[in-house]
Motif scaffolding. Structure first.
Motif, PDB file in Angstrom:
ATOM      1  N   ALA A 185      17.260   8.769  -4.386  1.00 17.91           N
ATOM      2  CA  ALA A 185      17.947   8.513  -3.027  1.00 17.91           C
ATOM      3  C   ALA A 185      17.460   9.354  -2.177  1.00 17.91           C
ATOM      4  CB  ALA A 185      19.605   8.998  -3.322  1.00 17.91           C
ATOM      5  N   VAL A 186      16.947   8.681  -1.231  1.00 18.07           N
ATOM      6  CA  VAL A 186      15.947   9.606   0.038  1.00 18.07           C
ATOM      7  C   VAL A 186      16.923  10.137   0.679  1.00 18.07           C
ATOM      8  CG1 VAL A 186      14.605   8.882   1.873  1.00 18.07           C
ATOM      9  CG2 VAL A 186      14.197   7.492  -0.353  1.00 18.07           C
ATOM     10  N   ARG A 187      16.615  11.271   0.969  1.00 14.80           N
ATOM     11  CA  ARG A 187      17.594  12.081   2.113  1.00 14.80           C
ATOM     12  C   ARG A 187      16.974  11.866   3.587  1.00 14.80           C
ATOM     13  NH1 ARG A 187      17.388  18.100  -0.820  1.00 14.80           N
ATOM     14  NH2 ARG A 187      18.112  17.611  -3.109  1.00 14.80           N
ATOM     15  N   ASP A 188      17.815  11.977   4.681  1.00 21.20           N
ATOM     16  CA  ASP A 188      17.542  11.589   5.664  1.00 21.20           C
ATOM     17  C   ASP A 188      16.242  12.600   6.401  1.00 21.20           C
ATOM     18  OD1 ASP A 188      19.385   9.776   6.077  1.00 21.20           O
ATOM     19  OD2 ASP A 188      20.723  11.012   7.086  1.00 21.20           O
ATOM     20  N   GLU A 189      16.356  13.966   5.837  1.00 23.61           N
ATOM     21  CA  GLU A 189      15.470  14.917   6.265  1.00 23.61           C
ATOM     22  C   GLU A 189      14.081  14.680   5.656  1.00 23.61           C
ATOM     23  OE1 GLU A 189      18.048  17.187   3.335  1.00 23.61           O
ATOM     24  OE2 GLU A 189      18.199  15.590   4.683  1.00 23.61           O
ATOM     25  N   TRP A 190      13.878  13.881   4.847  1.00 20.17           N
ATOM     26  CA  TRP A 190      12.758  13.451   4.291  1.00 20.17           C
ATOM     27  C   TRP A 190      11.805  12.543   4.895  1.00 20.17           C
ATOM     28  CZ3 TRP A 190      14.389  12.597  -1.797  1.00 20.17           C
ATOM     29  CH2 TRP A 190      14.402  13.803  -2.093  1.00 20.17           C
ATOM     30  N   VAL A 191      12.400  11.995   5.988  1.00 17.68           N
ATOM     31  CA  VAL A 191      11.723  10.735   6.520  1.00 17.68           C
ATOM     32  C   VAL A 191      11.828  11.207   8.043  1.00 17.68           C
ATOM     33  CG1 VAL A 191      11.929   8.252   7.567  1.00 17.68           C
ATOM     34  CG2 VAL A 191      12.408   9.054   5.146  1.00 17.68           C
ATOM     35  N   SER A 192      10.429  11.107   8.815  1.00 22.63           N
ATOM     36  CA  SER A 192      10.383  11.295  10.194  1.00 22.63           C
ATOM     37  C   SER A 192       9.220  10.229  10.746  1.00 22.63           C
ATOM     38  CB  SER A 192       9.621  12.684  10.292  1.00 22.63           C
ATOM     39  OG  SER A 192       9.374  12.783  11.678  1.00 22.63           O
ATOM     40  N   LEU A 193       9.988   9.570  11.758  1.00 20.51           N
ATOM     41  CA  LEU A 193       9.269   8.459  12.516  1.00 20.51           C
ATOM     42  C   LEU A 193       9.278   8.781  14.083  1.00 20.51           C
ATOM     43  CD1 LEU A 193      10.560   5.175  11.198  1.00 20.51           C
ATOM     44  CD2 LEU A 193       8.564   6.281  10.126  1.00 20.51           C
ATOM     45  N   GLY A 194       8.024   8.602  14.620  1.00 20.72           N
ATOM     46  CA  GLY A 194       7.895   8.888  15.991  1.00 20.72           C
ATOM     47  C   GLY A 194       6.737   8.800  16.574  1.00 20.72           C
TER      48      GLY A 194
ATOM     49  N   GLY B 199       0.857  -1.103  -0.073  1.00 20.99           N
ATOM     50  CA  GLY B 199       0.074  -0.086   0.117  1.00 20.99           C
ATOM     51  C   GLY B 199       0.615   1.235   0.057  1.00 20.99           C
ATOM     52  N   ALA B 200       1.974   1.269   0.965  1.00 24.81           N
ATOM     53  CA  ALA B 200       2.965   2.505   0.872  1.00 24.81           C
ATOM     54  C   ALA B 200       3.529   2.673  -0.288  1.00 24.81           C
ATOM     55  CB  ALA B 200       3.918   2.384   1.999  1.00 24.81           C
ATOM     56  N   ARG B 201       4.189   1.358  -0.896  1.00 23.05           N
ATOM     57  CA  ARG B 201       4.753   1.570  -2.322  1.00 23.05           C
ATOM     58  C   ARG B 201       3.822   2.081  -3.336  1.00 23.05           C
ATOM     59  NH1 ARG B 201       7.977  -3.526  -4.643  1.00 23.05           N
ATOM     60  NH2 ARG B 201       9.488  -2.363  -6.067  1.00 23.05           N
ATOM     61  N   ALA B 202       2.457   1.531  -3.515  1.00 21.17           N
ATOM     62  CA  ALA B 202       1.539   2.278  -4.438  1.00 21.17           C
ATOM     63  C   ALA B 202       1.282   3.765  -4.141  1.00 21.17           C
ATOM     64  CB  ALA B 202       0.186   1.389  -4.288  1.00 21.17           C
ATOM     65  N   GLY B 203       0.914   4.058  -2.832  1.00 22.25           N
ATOM     66  CA  GLY B 203       0.797   5.845  -2.730  1.00 22.25           C
ATOM     67  C   GLY B 203       2.154   6.584  -2.974  1.00 22.25           C
ATOM     68  N   THR B 204       3.245   6.079  -2.804  1.00 16.51           N
ATOM     69  CA  THR B 204       4.428   6.828  -2.911  1.00 16.51           C
ATOM     70  C   THR B 204       4.506   7.016  -4.605  1.00 16.51           C
ATOM     71  OG1 THR B 204       5.370   6.156  -0.976  1.00 16.51           O
ATOM     72  CG2 THR B 204       6.943   7.105  -2.546  1.00 16.51           C
ATOM     73  N   ALA B 205       4.388   5.609  -5.225  1.00 14.62           N
ATOM     74  CA  ALA B 205       4.443   5.796  -6.756  1.00 14.62           C
ATOM     75  C   ALA B 205       3.488   6.586  -7.450  1.00 14.62           C
ATOM     76  CB  ALA B 205       4.233   4.146  -7.089  1.00 14.62           C
ATOM     77  N   HIS B 206       2.474   6.659  -6.477  1.00 13.03           N
ATOM     78  CA  HIS B 206       1.073   7.547  -7.139  1.00 13.03           C
ATOM     79  C   HIS B 206       1.758   9.001  -7.171  1.00 13.03           C
ATOM     80  CE1 HIS B 206      -2.962   8.687  -8.144  1.00 13.03           C
ATOM     81  NE2 HIS B 206      -2.820   9.826  -7.133  1.00 13.03           N
ATOM     82  N   LEU B 207       2.320   9.410  -6.099  1.00 13.56           N
ATOM     83  CA  LEU B 207       2.977  10.902  -6.264  1.00 13.56           C
ATOM     84  C   LEU B 207       4.049  10.967  -7.077  1.00 13.56           C
ATOM     85  CD1 LEU B 207       3.211  11.198  -2.029  1.00 13.56           C
ATOM     86  CD2 LEU B 207       1.499  12.443  -3.633  1.00 13.56           C
ATOM     87  N   LEU B 208       4.878   9.982  -7.118  1.00 15.14           N
ATOM     88  CA  LEU B 208       5.930  10.251  -8.175  1.00 15.14           C
ATOM     89  C   LEU B 208       5.357  10.261  -9.689  1.00 15.14           C
ATOM     90  CD1 LEU B 208       8.307   7.356  -6.447  1.00 15.14           C
ATOM     91  CD2 LEU B 208       8.871   9.659  -6.586  1.00 15.14           C
ATOM     92  N   ALA B 209       4.336   9.433  -9.776  1.00 16.24           N
ATOM     93  CA  ALA B 209       3.696   9.358 -11.111  1.00 16.24           C
ATOM     94  C   ALA B 209       3.011  10.733 -11.531  1.00 16.24           C
ATOM     95  CB  ALA B 209       2.724   8.386 -11.158  1.00 16.24           C
ATOM     96  N   HIS B 210       2.913  11.654 -10.455  1.00 16.64           N
ATOM     97  CA  HIS B 210       2.446  12.928 -10.752  1.00 16.64           C
ATOM     98  C   HIS B 210       3.669  14.074 -10.895  1.00 16.64           C
ATOM     99  CE1 HIS B 210      -1.578  11.257 -10.203  1.00 16.64           C
ATOM    100  NE2 HIS B 210      -1.932  12.134 -10.870  1.00 16.64           N
ATOM    101  N   GLY B 211       4.887  13.589 -11.140  1.00 18.33           N
ATOM    102  CA  GLY B 211       5.842  14.418 -11.195  1.00 18.33           C
ATOM    103  C   GLY B 211       6.825  14.711  -9.946  1.00 18.33           C
ATOM    104  N   HIS B 212       6.341  14.428  -8.729  1.00 16.93           N
ATOM    105  CA  HIS B 212       7.317  14.783  -7.452  1.00 16.93           C
ATOM    106  C   HIS B 212       8.361  13.719  -7.369  1.00 16.93           C
ATOM    107  CE1 HIS B 212       3.844  17.101  -5.822  1.00 16.93           C
ATOM    108  NE2 HIS B 212       3.047  16.128  -6.286  1.00 16.93           N
ATOM    109  N   ARG B 213       9.445  14.344  -7.157  1.00 22.20           N
ATOM    110  CA  ARG B 213      10.826  13.696  -6.919  1.00 22.20           C
ATOM    111  C   ARG B 213      11.309  14.047  -5.463  1.00 22.20           C
ATOM    112  NH1 ARG B 213       9.209  11.708 -10.090  1.00 22.20           N
ATOM    113  NH2 ARG B 213       9.915  11.224 -12.242  1.00 22.20           N
ATOM    114  N   ARG B 214      10.876  14.893  -4.570  1.00 19.20           N
ATOM    115  CA  ARG B 214      10.894  15.271  -3.246  1.00 19.20           C
ATOM    116  C   ARG B 214       9.928  14.719  -2.331  1.00 19.20           C
ATOM    117  NH1 ARG B 214      13.033  19.867  -5.578  1.00 19.20           N
ATOM    118  NH2 ARG B 214      11.500  21.427  -4.333  1.00 19.20           N
ATOM    119  N   VAL B 215       9.826  13.614  -2.172  1.00 23.01           N
ATOM    120  CA  VAL B 215       8.419  13.228  -1.197  1.00 23.01           C
ATOM    121  C   VAL B 215       9.033  12.766   0.125  1.00 23.01           C
ATOM    122  CG1 VAL B 215       6.590  11.366  -1.066  1.00 23.01           C
ATOM    123  CG2 VAL B 215       7.744  12.021  -3.413  1.00 23.01           C
ATOM    124  N   GLY B 216       8.252  13.402   1.069  1.00 19.79           N
ATOM    125  CA  GLY B 216       8.423  13.198   2.502  1.00 19.79           C
ATOM    126  C   GLY B 216       7.756  12.238   3.147  1.00 19.79           C
ATOM    127  N   PHE B 217       8.144  11.266   4.063  1.00 17.96           N
ATOM    128  CA  PHE B 217       7.446  10.256   4.651  1.00 17.96           C
ATOM    129  C   PHE B 217       7.483  10.366   6.239  1.00 17.96           C
ATOM    130  CE2 PHE B 217       6.992   6.318   7.075  1.00 17.96           C
ATOM    131  CZ  PHE B 217       6.101   5.453   6.528  1.00 17.96           C
TER     132      PHE B 217
END
Length: 328
Positions: free
Chosen positions: A205-214, A160-178
């Motif tokens: 390549a995912v940058r560290d600042e694009w991911v936040s867990l907590g 599900g997360a893979r599909a959701g992220t791919a959906h954003l990428l398909a609309h032209g995004h390259r800097r996607v945060g999680f």
């Protein structure tokens, strides 16, 4: 029971069959017995039934948080299946605390529930091994059991997360945060893994600042959103790891002059009116599947522990289709 039998003009065995939902009774006879039961105010003696059959006709459900909207349909589905099997559902919340989960699960076992459905808060469920060996059927739902083999019903969080992220990428995004839940939680880890897989598929390549867990506390999520949208190269899209993160992200993004693309995991109330694109999982199906598996075990199924994984559905509603050129 003798009075019911006399009033309905049937034998005691027939009354017993009707009360316990057993076959072999004609519709007309069942109607007469039910009318006699209602007229006399008869109530089944479950204590005697327990002594006779060795079962309490009750099952326990350990949830994370009864206040979370995700668990409402799941709880209701388990309750409906239990009711169809003539069983009472007893539930409680672990509050995402492993010690409280263990305390609650063992308390339910001490009250002689026939089976348990557990949404794990911890990662070590060996404490349930004696109960399972003693005959307490146990099914884990939403997350797998830790350090034991047991029946498990999950959602495909990775896919599900893979599909959701791919959906954003398909609309032209390259800097996607999680923005996700705590890293010790199975679903959080799987959804982060799906995000990374989609980004890798796109050669990003995912940058560290694009991911936040907590914590999913609003303050923490709001800070994460603000951090990802600051700096010279802010993210242009966000993937929210669960319903609570999505709600806070919507609030944090409201009022911005330029919209930020957003996809959330889990559907949320009013998402259709607000135009929120989501990866939807079927909480009711999770609960129903887990409960049906539990009662199959209670009916004697003795095959190897099952692992059932339910698919998710992408529901595009507008927020996930915002192009990166609209973001400033």
């Amino acid at each position: 029971m003798k009075d019911v039998a006399a009033r309905a003009g049937v034998g005691l065995k027939t009354v017993s069959r009707v009360v316990n939902g057993e076959p072999g009774v004609t519709p007309d006879t069942e109607r007469r017995v039910q009318e006699a039961i209602e007229a006399l105010g008869f109530r089944r003696n479950d204590s005697a039934r327990v002594l006779r059959k060795g079962r309490t006709a009750s099952v326990g459900l350990v949830l994370e948080d009864l206040a979370d909207p995700f668990y409402g349909p799941l709880n209701r589905a388990v309750e409906e299946v239990a009711r169809a099997h003539g069983a009472l559902l007893i539930n409680g919340s672990s509050a995402e605390d492993p010690e409280r989960e263990q305390e609650l699960a063992l308390a339910l076992c001490a009250r002689r529930v026939d089976g348990l459905i557990v949404i794990p808060a911890g990662d070590d469920h060996r404490y349930l091994e004696p109960e399972i060996k003693a005959g307490v059927a146990t099914v884990f739902v939403d997350r797998p059991a830790g350090k034991i083999e047991a029946d498990t019903v999950l959602t495909d969080s990775f896919g599900g997360a893979r599909a959701g992220t791919a959906h954003l990428l398909a609309h032209g995004h390259r800097r996607v945060g999680f923005i996700g839940d705590q890293p010790r939680i199975h679903t959080s880890v799987e959804r982060l893994r799906g995000y990374h897989a989609a980004m890798a598929d796109a050669g990003i390549a995912v940058r560290d600042e694009w991911v936040s867990l907590g914590s999913t506390a609003p303050e923490r999520v709001t800070e994460a959103v603000a951090a990802m949208l600051s700096g010279p190269e802010p993210v242009t899209a966000l993937f929210a790891g669960n319903n609570r993160v999505t709600v806070t992200a919507v609030r944090a993004l409201s009022g911005r002059e330029h919209p930020v693309a957003l996809v959330g995991f889990d559907d949320i109330e009013l998402a259709d009116l607000l135009g929120i694109t989501v990866i939807a999982q079927d909480a009711a199906a999770l609960g129903r599947t887990a409960a049906e598996l539990l009662f199959r075990r209670l009916d004697g199924a003795a095959d190897e522990p099952a692992r059932v994984e339910l698919e998710t559905v992408l529901i595009p509603r507008g927020s996930g289709e915002v192009p990166p050129s609209a973001v400033r």
